[in-house]
Design a protein around this motif. Structure first.
Motif, PDB file in Angstrom:
ATOM      1  N   ARG A 139     -17.831   0.212 -30.691  1.00  0.00           N
ATOM      2  CA  ARG A 139     -16.637   0.150 -31.520  1.00  0.00           C
ATOM      3  C   ARG A 139     -15.838   1.436 -31.389  1.00  0.00           C
ATOM      4  N   TRP A 140     -14.580   1.373 -31.830  1.00  0.00           N
ATOM      5  CA  TRP A 140     -13.705   2.542 -31.707  1.00  0.00           C
ATOM      6  C   TRP A 140     -14.302   3.750 -32.414  1.00  0.00           C
ATOM      7  N   HIS A 141     -14.982   3.518 -33.527  1.00  0.00           N
ATOM      8  CA  HIS A 141     -15.548   4.628 -34.296  1.00  0.00           C
ATOM      9  C   HIS A 141     -16.884   5.113 -33.731  1.00  0.00           C
ATOM     10  N   ASP A 248     -20.451  13.370 -26.110  1.00  0.00           N
ATOM     11  CA  ASP A 248     -20.039  13.625 -24.729  1.00  0.00           C
ATOM     12  C   ASP A 248     -18.920  12.685 -24.303  1.00  0.00           C
ATOM     13  N   TYR A 249     -18.931  11.459 -24.819  1.00  0.00           N
ATOM     14  CA  TYR A 249     -18.006  10.423 -24.350  1.00  0.00           C
ATOM     15  C   TYR A 249     -16.720  10.338 -25.164  1.00  0.00           C
ATOM     16  N   LEU A 250     -16.810  10.487 -26.471  1.00  0.00           N
ATOM     17  CA  LEU A 250     -15.673  10.224 -27.354  1.00  0.00           C
ATOM     18  C   LEU A 250     -14.614  11.325 -27.296  1.00  0.00           C
ATOM     19  N   SER A 251     -13.391  10.955 -27.654  1.00  0.00           N
ATOM     20  CA  SER A 251     -12.297  11.928 -27.773  1.00  0.00           C
ATOM     21  C   SER A 251     -12.507  12.758 -29.040  1.00  0.00           C
ATOM     22  N   ILE A 256     -15.014  12.986 -34.694  1.00  0.00           N
ATOM     23  CA  ILE A 256     -15.005  13.237 -36.137  1.00  0.00           C
ATOM     24  C   ILE A 256     -15.247  11.936 -36.898  1.00  0.00           C
ATOM     25  N   VAL A 257     -14.541  10.884 -36.493  1.00  0.00           N
ATOM     26  CA  VAL A 257     -14.687   9.588 -37.158  1.00  0.00           C
ATOM     27  C   VAL A 257     -16.122   9.083 -37.008  1.00  0.00           C
ATOM     28  N   ALA A 262     -21.131   7.453 -39.209  1.00  0.00           N
ATOM     29  CA  ALA A 262     -22.585   7.458 -39.048  1.00  0.00           C
ATOM     30  C   ALA A 262     -23.285   7.981 -40.302  1.00  0.00           C
ATOM     31  N   THR A 263     -22.718   9.012 -40.895  1.00  0.00           N
ATOM     32  CA  THR A 263     -23.309   9.578 -42.111  1.00  0.00           C
ATOM     33  C   THR A 263     -23.212   8.596 -43.278  1.00  0.00           C
ATOM     34  N   ILE A 264     -22.072   7.936 -43.400  1.00  0.00           N
ATOM     35  CA  ILE A 264     -21.891   6.943 -44.466  1.00  0.00           C
ATOM     36  C   ILE A 264     -22.877   5.785 -44.296  1.00  0.00           C
ATOM     37  N   ILE A 265     -23.041   5.316 -43.063  1.00  0.00           N
ATOM     38  CA  ILE A 265     -23.970   4.216 -42.801  1.00  0.00           C
ATOM     39  C   ILE A 265     -25.402   4.619 -43.154  1.00  0.00           C
TER      40      ILE A 265
END
Length: 304
Positions: A139-141, A248-251, A256-257, A262-265
């Motif tokens: 997913r985007w996040h 490594d992969y994400l912008s 940040i998102v 991940a922390t919320i989940i």
């Protein structure tokens, strides 16, 4: 095309024998077959000395470092095939596995990776009944959807393949190695996520086809990750590896998102488990937070 197959193994000779027998039944014979074996694994070395490989081009490679990453890289260094395929010692590729894999690489030169479903068994029974059409996506996040063991439907482009059933075009991975920053002394969960995302980042197509199948009999592990039993260290390692691969992969914005989501989940999972697991849910939540923070630290160190 020339096909090399790599099987990492550790102290599971009965499983390895089943896997090797499956390679004898391939409708498209393998050109190179490497088994990577720890130097301390006397049980497997004894088995290989007496095993009747018949026409299999079998070669055993010595690995002196713990963990699947070292074993995979050892195989990569030895393989010279145009296609390099990987499976686990506790799996048995279907008879048309290599034939279907080769067809994809011959058909489209932009395809860098091909994999498929692993049919998971406990004895003769399917381990988890179900079907999923969304497989190997992100997913985007940043949250990753696996489902490789339940995948159905038409072939699709994916972000990640599963280590038990994956293959790559040699030209696509010529400069790649499995990430030695992955933590764990055995399974090193999410090593394939890091590898697949680097391939994706380079612009190659990665295909999941449920018909490119293996039977998978998840066997005993000999490290901190005991599959069915909770281990705080194993969870920390798993979350660390996932975090490192995705950062490594994400912008920058998506990083940040991802960390926030991940922390919320993790927090929501803790609330869900707390009533029935009590103290154990606390241990899982804290291990997840530690692993996430450790992943960020490892990623930051790599930027210096």
């Amino acid at each position: 095309m020339k096909i090399a197959a790599i099987i990492p193994t550790y102290q599971r000779p009965k499983d390895l024998e089943r896997c090797l027998e499956a390679f004898k039944r391939q409708t498209r014979p393998v050109d190179q077959l490497f088994v990577t074996v720890r130097d301390t694994d006397a049980e497997t070395w004894t088995f290989l000395q007496s095993y009747n490989a018949e026409l299999l081009p079998l070669q055993a490679l010595i690995v002196k470092v713990p963990g699947v990453v070292a074993a995979m890289n050892c195989g990569l260094d030895a393989a010279t095939g145009d296609i390099i395929a990987f499976t686990d010692d506790d799996a048995a590729p279907h008879a048309d596995w290599l034939e279907r894999i080769e067809t994809y690489f011959l058909k489209d030169e932009k395809i860098g990776g091909v994999g498929g479903r692993d049919w998971q068994y406990v004895g003769t029974e399917i381990k988890e009944v179900g079907e999923r059409k969304v497989v190997g996506q992100m997913r985007w996040h940043g949250m990753v959807i696996g489902n490789h063991h339940l995948g159905v439907g038409e072939p699709q482009e994916v972000y990640v393949l599963k280590g038990v059933n994956m293959s790559f075009r040699r030209d696509a991975i010529a400069e790649l190695r499995f990430d030695e920053r992955m933590r764990g002394t055995g399974a090193q969960v999410h090593f394939e996520l890091a590898f697949s995302l680097r391939l994706k980042q380079a612009g190659w197509k990665i295909i999941f086809d449920p018909k490119v199948a293996v039977d998978h009999f998840p066997a005993q592990r000999f490290d901190e990750d005991l599959r069915e039993k909770f281990s705080a260290i194993a969870l920390e390692n798993q979350v660390h590896n996932e975090t490192l691969a995705l950062l490594d992969y994400l912008s920058p914005i998506r990083r940040i998102v991802f960390l926030l989501v991940a922390t919320i989940i993790s927090f929501l999972k803790w609330l869900q488990l707390l009533p029935r697991e009590g103290v154990l849910s606390n241990e899982k939540f804290l291990a997840s937070l530690r692993g996430r923070w450790q992943g960020v630290q490892t990623w930051n160190q790599g930027r210096k």
